[in-house]
Design a protein around this motif. Sequence first.
Motif, PDB file in Angstrom:
ATOM      1  N   MET A   1      36.031  34.904  45.183  1.00  0.00           N
ATOM      2  CA  MET A   1      36.968  35.885  45.407  1.00  0.00           C
ATOM      3  C   MET A   1      36.102  37.192  46.531  1.00  0.00           C
ATOM      4  O   MET A   1      35.034  37.292  46.189  1.00  0.00           O
ATOM      5  N   ASP A   2      37.010  37.620  47.251  1.00  0.00           N
ATOM      6  CA  ASP A   2      36.604  38.439  48.220  1.00  0.00           C
ATOM      7  C   ASP A   2      36.508  39.978  47.647  1.00  0.00           C
ATOM      8  O   ASP A   2      37.500  40.612  47.946  1.00  0.00           O
ATOM      9  N   TYR A   3      35.510  40.067  46.722  1.00  0.00           N
ATOM     10  CA  TYR A   3      35.482  41.506  45.955  1.00  0.00           C
ATOM     11  C   TYR A   3      35.658  42.725  47.228  1.00  0.00           C
ATOM     12  O   TYR A   3      36.325  43.540  46.971  1.00  0.00           O
ATOM     13  N   ILE A   4      35.091  42.703  48.212  1.00  0.00           N
ATOM     14  CA  ILE A   4      35.065  43.892  49.150  1.00  0.00           C
ATOM     15  C   ILE A   4      36.296  44.290  49.557  1.00  0.00           C
ATOM     16  O   ILE A   4      36.733  45.182  50.059  1.00  0.00           O
ATOM     17  N   LYS A   5      36.794  43.005  50.128  1.00  0.00           N
ATOM     18  CA  LYS A   5      38.347  42.995  50.648  1.00  0.00           C
ATOM     19  C   LYS A   5      39.118  43.557  49.718  1.00  0.00           C
ATOM     20  O   LYS A   5      40.161  44.629  49.956  1.00  0.00           O
ATOM     21  N   GLU A   6      39.301  43.302  48.416  1.00  0.00           N
ATOM     22  CA  GLU A   6      40.050  43.968  47.514  1.00  0.00           C
ATOM     23  C   GLU A   6      39.670  45.339  47.165  1.00  0.00           C
ATOM     24  O   GLU A   6      40.622  46.158  46.940  1.00  0.00           O
ATOM     25  N   ALA A   7      38.492  45.597  47.196  1.00  0.00           N
ATOM     26  CA  ALA A   7      38.152  46.949  46.944  1.00  0.00           C
ATOM     27  C   ALA A   7      38.643  47.816  47.954  1.00  0.00           C
ATOM     28  O   ALA A   7      39.047  48.925  47.583  1.00  0.00           O
ATOM     29  N   SER A  19      27.544  46.900  51.773  1.00  0.00           N
ATOM     30  CA  SER A  19      28.473  45.639  51.169  1.00  0.00           C
ATOM     31  C   SER A  19      27.593  44.914  50.387  1.00  0.00           C
ATOM     32  O   SER A  19      27.206  43.692  50.583  1.00  0.00           O
ATOM     33  N   VAL A  21      27.778  44.066  46.048  1.00  0.00           N
ATOM     34  CA  VAL A  21      28.483  44.081  44.708  1.00  0.00           C
ATOM     35  C   VAL A  21      27.575  43.819  43.663  1.00  0.00           C
ATOM     36  O   VAL A  21      27.165  42.588  43.387  1.00  0.00           O
ATOM     37  N   ASP A  23      26.021  43.550  40.069  1.00  0.00           N
ATOM     38  CA  ASP A  23      26.478  42.868  39.038  1.00  0.00           C
ATOM     39  C   ASP A  23      25.892  43.233  37.724  1.00  0.00           C
ATOM     40  O   ASP A  23      26.413  43.007  36.700  1.00  0.00           O
ATOM     41  N   ASP A  32      22.904  41.303  42.334  1.00  0.00           N
ATOM     42  CA  ASP A  32      24.486  41.257  43.040  1.00  0.00           C
ATOM     43  C   ASP A  32      24.960  40.145  42.592  1.00  0.00           C
ATOM     44  O   ASP A  32      24.587  39.172  41.773  1.00  0.00           O
ATOM     45  N   VAL A  33      26.407  40.049  42.730  1.00  0.00           N
ATOM     46  CA  VAL A  33      27.251  38.945  42.338  1.00  0.00           C
ATOM     47  C   VAL A  33      26.683  37.682  43.001  1.00  0.00           C
ATOM     48  O   VAL A  33      26.797  36.230  42.370  1.00  0.00           O
TER      49      VAL A  33
END
Length: 395
Positions: A1-7, A19, A21, A23, A32-33
């Motif tokens: 999943m593209d977390y940063i795009k969703e954020a 940049s 994420v 975890d 991080d993730v």
Amino acid sequence: MDYIKEANQYIMKTYNRQSVVLDRGEGVYLYDVNNKKYLDFSSGIGVFALGYHNEAYNDALKAQIDKLLHTSNLYYSVPAIEAAKKVVEGTKLSKVFFTNSGTEAIEGALKVAKKYAYKKDASKDYEVIAMYHSFHGRSQGALAVTGNEKYQEGFVPKAARAVFANYNDLEDVKSKLSDKTCGIICEVVQGEGGIYPAKKEFLEGLRKLCDERDLVLIFDEVQCGMGRTGTMFAYEQYGVKPDVVALAKGLGCGVPVGAFVASEKFDSVLVPGDHGTTYGGNPFATCAVSKVFDLFKELNILDHVKEVGAYLEEKLEELVKKYDFLVERRGLGLMQGVEFDQKVPVGDVVNQCLEKGVIFISAGNNTLRFLPPLVIEKAHVDEMVSILDSVLSEK
Ligand SMILES: *Cc1c(COP(=O)(O)O)cnc(C)c1O
């Protein structure tokens, strides 16, 4: 999943985030993730004093969740009473009000100062004297005393409720006094402004001024308090006691909680109806505060900070000597800053260190900020220094 795009799609863009994420955490390391490991030299902006995944702390919180998470302030709760006792005894002041953040602790402290003056003479529109390059938070009141246009612009009414003086300049403070002055607010070590410790004569002078004129002296120890500088509160090292102190960050070590604590003289300044909060000081938050005080004692944190802080200072001084673009080191204990000259933007250094697995944040005046978890060991300092050194050697 593209977390940063969703954020970026769902979270208001009020930060230029790295940049990364994050975890999970273990001791003084974060992952991080993608399972990349980072040595943490910012502790969530001076919050996670005990490091990550402290079992005794986590267990206490889990037990409190199962017992009682929230009650409101319309009733008493045992964790709040226990935490209050520890905070009051620790600060050697008289009474505490728990908040949800540092900003709210400042709001409360300012209300104490205003109400105290108002009770003596209700005819004036009171103001406090605050310092340039200070940082006290983001609400309208805390912003009004934050001496930095970068934070204030667009939000603070032109009719300022604070006047500003230069930090560590007692004569300048004196020149800003008026019959509207009800208090003076300052950090004991300026944090966001670039890690500037107060001078002893300055704090002593402020104390004297406030005593002579019956003004309220507020110390903001949101960042420099809770053992960060090697004493529980930084003001202890100066032998100067505030009338009101604001706390947060390390107070809950990860659970959002702040407090303002006032001396006996102000016991009856705020009365029922004057101030309140739904969440502030709830059983969960105050269980955290209480456990933090206990663990600080058990782990002998203050001695540890003195020892590792001195070692960090020594290592940073060596770097300052080695690189001529490093201007100076400033700080107390495990709250340190190294100022870079303008040719080397500190933001680049933060990014390059992150790439190599060390988390830093910057502070005002092109300064690299060192706010590690207080449980950090000398070996971690060495690990950090070798990576920082390798980044600096390429400048
Ligand atoms: C972080 C900080 C605040 C604000 O605290 P929040 O919990 O972010 O509201 C206030 N004063 C100082 C000195 C701080 O470092």
